[in-house]
Write a protein that holds these residues in place. Structure first.
Motif, PDB file in Angstrom:
ATOM      1  N   PRO A  36      -0.155 -14.929  -0.620  1.00  0.00           N
ATOM      2  CA  PRO A  36      -1.228 -13.688  -0.940  1.00  0.00           C
ATOM      3  C   PRO A  36      -2.251 -14.459  -1.936  1.00  0.00           C
ATOM      4  O   PRO A  36      -3.434 -13.903  -1.778  1.00  0.00           O
ATOM      5  CB  PRO A  36      -0.408 -12.605  -1.538  1.00  0.00           C
ATOM      6  CG  PRO A  36       1.232 -13.417  -1.926  1.00  0.00           C
ATOM      7  CD  PRO A  36       0.919 -14.579  -0.851  1.00  0.00           C
ATOM      8  N   TRP A  40      -6.421 -14.518  -1.103  1.00  0.00           N
ATOM      9  CA  TRP A  40      -7.451 -13.829  -1.926  1.00  0.00           C
ATOM     10  C   TRP A  40      -8.606 -15.065  -2.214  1.00  0.00           C
ATOM     11  O   TRP A  40      -9.843 -14.934  -2.428  1.00  0.00           O
ATOM     12  CB  TRP A  40      -6.834 -13.535  -3.111  1.00  0.00           C
ATOM     13  CG  TRP A  40      -7.770 -12.839  -4.479  1.00  0.00           C
ATOM     14  CD1 TRP A  40      -8.587 -11.657  -4.101  1.00  0.00           C
ATOM     15  CD2 TRP A  40      -8.264 -13.495  -5.375  1.00  0.00           C
ATOM     16  NE1 TRP A  40      -9.285 -11.500  -5.021  1.00  0.00           N
ATOM     17  CE2 TRP A  40      -9.339 -12.623  -6.017  1.00  0.00           C
ATOM     18  CE3 TRP A  40      -7.840 -14.362  -6.303  1.00  0.00           C
ATOM     19  CZ2 TRP A  40      -9.702 -12.870  -7.406  1.00  0.00           C
ATOM     20  CZ3 TRP A  40      -8.394 -14.567  -7.401  1.00  0.00           C
ATOM     21  CH2 TRP A  40      -9.110 -13.921  -7.995  1.00  0.00           C
ATOM     22  N   LYS A 114      -0.328  -8.254   8.319  1.00  0.00           N
ATOM     23  CA  LYS A 114       0.480  -6.885   8.025  1.00  0.00           C
ATOM     24  C   LYS A 114       1.948  -7.420   8.442  1.00  0.00           C
ATOM     25  O   LYS A 114       3.027  -6.985   7.861  1.00  0.00           O
ATOM     26  CB  LYS A 114       0.073  -6.095   9.152  1.00  0.00           C
ATOM     27  CG  LYS A 114      -1.372  -5.235   8.910  1.00  0.00           C
ATOM     28  CD  LYS A 114      -1.596  -4.119   9.909  1.00  0.00           C
ATOM     29  CE  LYS A 114      -2.898  -3.451   9.561  1.00  0.00           C
ATOM     30  NZ  LYS A 114      -3.063  -3.132   8.232  1.00  0.00           N
ATOM     31  N   ALA A 117       3.158  -8.851   5.295  1.00  0.00           N
ATOM     32  CA  ALA A 117       3.490  -7.863   4.219  1.00  0.00           C
ATOM     33  C   ALA A 117       4.916  -7.072   4.536  1.00  0.00           C
ATOM     34  O   ALA A 117       5.503  -6.897   3.498  1.00  0.00           O
ATOM     35  CB  ALA A 117       2.350  -6.743   4.369  1.00  0.00           C
ATOM     36  N   SER A 259       3.950  -4.235  -4.623  1.00  0.00           N
ATOM     37  CA  SER A 259       2.659  -3.945  -4.724  1.00  0.00           C
ATOM     38  C   SER A 259       1.786  -4.762  -3.709  1.00  0.00           C
ATOM     39  O   SER A 259       0.783  -4.271  -3.145  1.00  0.00           O
ATOM     40  CB  SER A 259       2.538  -3.913  -6.064  1.00  0.00           C
ATOM     41  OG  SER A 259       2.224  -5.254  -6.758  1.00  0.00           O
ATOM     42  N   ILE A 260       2.087  -6.072  -3.854  1.00  0.00           N
ATOM     43  CA  ILE A 260       1.266  -7.080  -2.814  1.00  0.00           C
ATOM     44  C   ILE A 260       1.454  -6.866  -1.434  1.00  0.00           C
ATOM     45  O   ILE A 260       0.681  -6.618  -0.743  1.00  0.00           O
ATOM     46  CB  ILE A 260       1.780  -8.505  -3.188  1.00  0.00           C
ATOM     47  CG1 ILE A 260       1.360  -8.956  -4.648  1.00  0.00           C
ATOM     48  CG2 ILE A 260       1.284  -9.448  -2.004  1.00  0.00           C
ATOM     49  CD1 ILE A 260       1.817 -10.486  -4.966  1.00  0.00           C
ATOM     50  N   ILE A 262       2.309  -3.895   0.036  1.00  0.00           N
ATOM     51  CA  ILE A 262       1.853  -2.667   0.124  1.00  0.00           C
ATOM     52  C   ILE A 262       0.133  -2.863   0.475  1.00  0.00           C
ATOM     53  O   ILE A 262      -0.262  -2.324   1.414  1.00  0.00           O
ATOM     54  CB  ILE A 262       2.250  -1.478  -0.724  1.00  0.00           C
ATOM     55  CG1 ILE A 262       3.648  -1.036  -0.595  1.00  0.00           C
ATOM     56  CG2 ILE A 262       1.254  -0.263  -0.457  1.00  0.00           C
ATOM     57  CD1 ILE A 262       4.088  -0.288  -1.846  1.00  0.00           C
ATOM     58  N   LYS A 263      -0.327  -3.552  -0.583  1.00  0.00           N
ATOM     59  CA  LYS A 263      -1.612  -3.597  -0.456  1.00  0.00           C
ATOM     60  C   LYS A 263      -2.301  -4.417   0.665  1.00  0.00           C
ATOM     61  O   LYS A 263      -3.133  -4.127   1.289  1.00  0.00           O
ATOM     62  CB  LYS A 263      -2.308  -4.448  -1.578  1.00  0.00           C
ATOM     63  CG  LYS A 263      -3.504  -4.803  -1.920  1.00  0.00           C
ATOM     64  CD  LYS A 263      -4.023  -5.388  -3.301  1.00  0.00           C
ATOM     65  CE  LYS A 263      -5.584  -5.746  -3.214  1.00  0.00           C
ATOM     66  NZ  LYS A 263      -6.580  -4.557  -3.143  1.00  0.00           N
ATOM     67  N   MET A 264      -1.479  -5.532   1.025  1.00  0.00           N
ATOM     68  CA  MET A 264      -1.685  -6.309   2.241  1.00  0.00           C
ATOM     69  C   MET A 264      -1.486  -5.682   3.611  1.00  0.00           C
ATOM     70  O   MET A 264      -2.185  -5.676   4.511  1.00  0.00           O
ATOM     71  CB  MET A 264      -0.890  -7.732   2.234  1.00  0.00           C
ATOM     72  CG  MET A 264      -1.283  -8.569   1.205  1.00  0.00           C
ATOM     73  SD  MET A 264      -0.536 -10.283   1.647  1.00  0.00           S
ATOM     74  CE  MET A 264      -1.492 -10.832   2.860  1.00  0.00           C
ATOM     75  N   LEU A 266      -1.895  -2.358   3.964  1.00  0.00           N
ATOM     76  CA  LEU A 266      -2.790  -1.259   4.079  1.00  0.00           C
ATOM     77  C   LEU A 266      -4.263  -1.986   4.132  1.00  0.00           C
ATOM     78  O   LEU A 266      -5.422  -1.345   4.520  1.00  0.00           O
ATOM     79  CB  LEU A 266      -2.893  -0.491   2.631  1.00  0.00           C
ATOM     80  CG  LEU A 266      -1.666   0.334   2.405  1.00  0.00           C
ATOM     81  CD1 LEU A 266      -1.794   1.393   1.152  1.00  0.00           C
ATOM     82  CD2 LEU A 266      -1.539   1.202   3.779  1.00  0.00           C
TER      83      LEU A 266
END
Length: 267
Positions: A36, A40, A114, A117, A259-260, A262-264, A266
């Motif tokens: 991740p 970024w 996804k 994730a 949190s990572i 879920i963010k990836m 979405l």
């Protein structure tokens, strides 16, 4: 080295330091942090967004091949590697690692984050639950063990991790002492990482869009930065194990991973 590559190298020095510390302290695979972070960082270094996930996975596996190899060597010296177990898993994890890289090449680029994730979310949940096994069941027959290794290899390669988060619980569930499970998982993780890295390197050789200073999809400035510091800070993390509440820290880290993930997922 271009300005972008120098900037990324500098960022990866810091990233590697964090990864090594967490790996030594919590016993987690660096790929859960490296992938991740690179997803970024790479676009900010001018890397084509279509290649970002492939490069992140390949570079993560390359770093794990080196760090897991060093870890496996240390475990071997301590007598923690059970070569009978490793030989049983090896055909599956090697083939699975290669297959994971092939699948990643075939899957649309937009879908790869996804998949990563979902894997991260499942591993984070496992970390939160902290599943422990007290079983005397022996390892299953060779065919089942090879198939199990194949699943571990595919999932690990697709997530850019060494597979310790999967291999250790699997071995523990079949009555393998934790010390031998961790040592054997370290060597198996190195095999997974090497196989996956070879697959990504081979696939990337035919892609003309890969940036300079790459070997296939492995981006050397990022790899050098991660490895140079992670292999140093791992020992410091290990030294802190007896001083810090690692069980609590592991749960905090698992929430961070959730949190990572879920963010990836979405986007």
């Amino acid at each position: 080295m271009t300005e972008n590559a120098l900037w990324l190298f500098a960022m990866c020095l810091g990233l590697g330091g964090c990864v090594g510390l967490l790996a030594g302290l919590l016993g987690i695979g660096g790929g859960l942090v490296v992938v991740p972070a690179l997803v970024w960082l790479l676009p900010q270094a001018g890397i084509d967004t279509e290649l970002v996930m492939h490069i992140a996975l390949a570079t993560s596996l390359a770093s794990i091949a080196l760090t897991s190899g060093a870890s496996a060597r240390n475990h071997f010296r301590l007598g923690n590697v059970d070569f009978t177990i490793v030989k049983s898993l090896a055909p599956g994890v090697i083939l699975g690692g290669l297959c994971g890289s092939v699948i990643a090449e075939l899957v649309p680029s937009a879908l790869l984050p996804k998949i990563f994730a979902v894997i991260v979310l499942l591993l984070a949940l496992q970390m939160l639950v902290s599943m422990r096994f007290d079983s005397q069941r022996p390892l299953p027959g060779r065919f089942v063990t090879v198939c199990s290794g194949g699943v571990i290899g595919v999932v690990s390669s697709l997530a850019g991790i060494g597979g310790g988060s999967l291999t250790v619980p699997y071995l523990s569930a079949h009555g393998v002492e934790m010390r031998r499970a961790i040592g054997s998982a370290a060597l198996s993780g190195a095999l997974i990482a090497i196989a996956g890295m070879v697959g990504f390197v081979t696939a990337g050789m035919g892609d003309e869009a890969v940036p300079a200073m790459s070997v296939g999809y492995v981006y050397l400035p990022a790899l050098a930065g991660i490895v140079m510091t992670s292999m140093v800070t791992t020992r410091f993390g290990a030294a802190l194990v007896s001083r810090l509440p690692t069980a609590t820290l592991k749960k905090i880290f698992a929430v961070f991973l959730l949190s990572i993930g879920i963010k990836m997922f979405l986007g």
